[in-house]
Design a protein around this motif. Structure first.
Motif: not given
Length: 79
Positions: A1-12, A52-59
């Motif tokens: 898991m990358d750091k952006e996904t971990k940050a998102l999960i922690d925030s959720l 932002e997470h979704a946009a990164i994943r799309e691109t």
């Protein structure tokens, strides 16, 4: 898991961990306007992180391609 996904999960988890006490405080009329603004800020930041997470994943090509449809995307048919 990358750091952006971990940050998102922690925030959720942080936001959802407060949801029940926030709902109770609102229902009982015990939540100050300042606390409401603070929680709204958390929700706003979470929303931005998710966008932002979704946009990164799309691109990046890491977007999930096969996912079940959600009830929001497919409302039930009316009789």
């Amino acid at each position: 898991m990358d750091k952006e996904t971990k940050a998102l999960i922690d925030s959720l988890r942080a936001v959802s961990g407060h949801a029940e006490s926030i709902a109770s405080a609102l229902m009982l009329g015990k939540m100050t306007p300042q606390s409401q603004h603070e929680y709204a800020g958390m929700l706003g930041e979470l929303s931005q992180l998710l966008h932002e997470h979704a946009a990164i994943r799309e691109t990046s090509g890491h977007a999930v391609r096969c996912r079940p449809s959600s009830p929001r995307q497919n409302p039930p048919a009316l009789p």
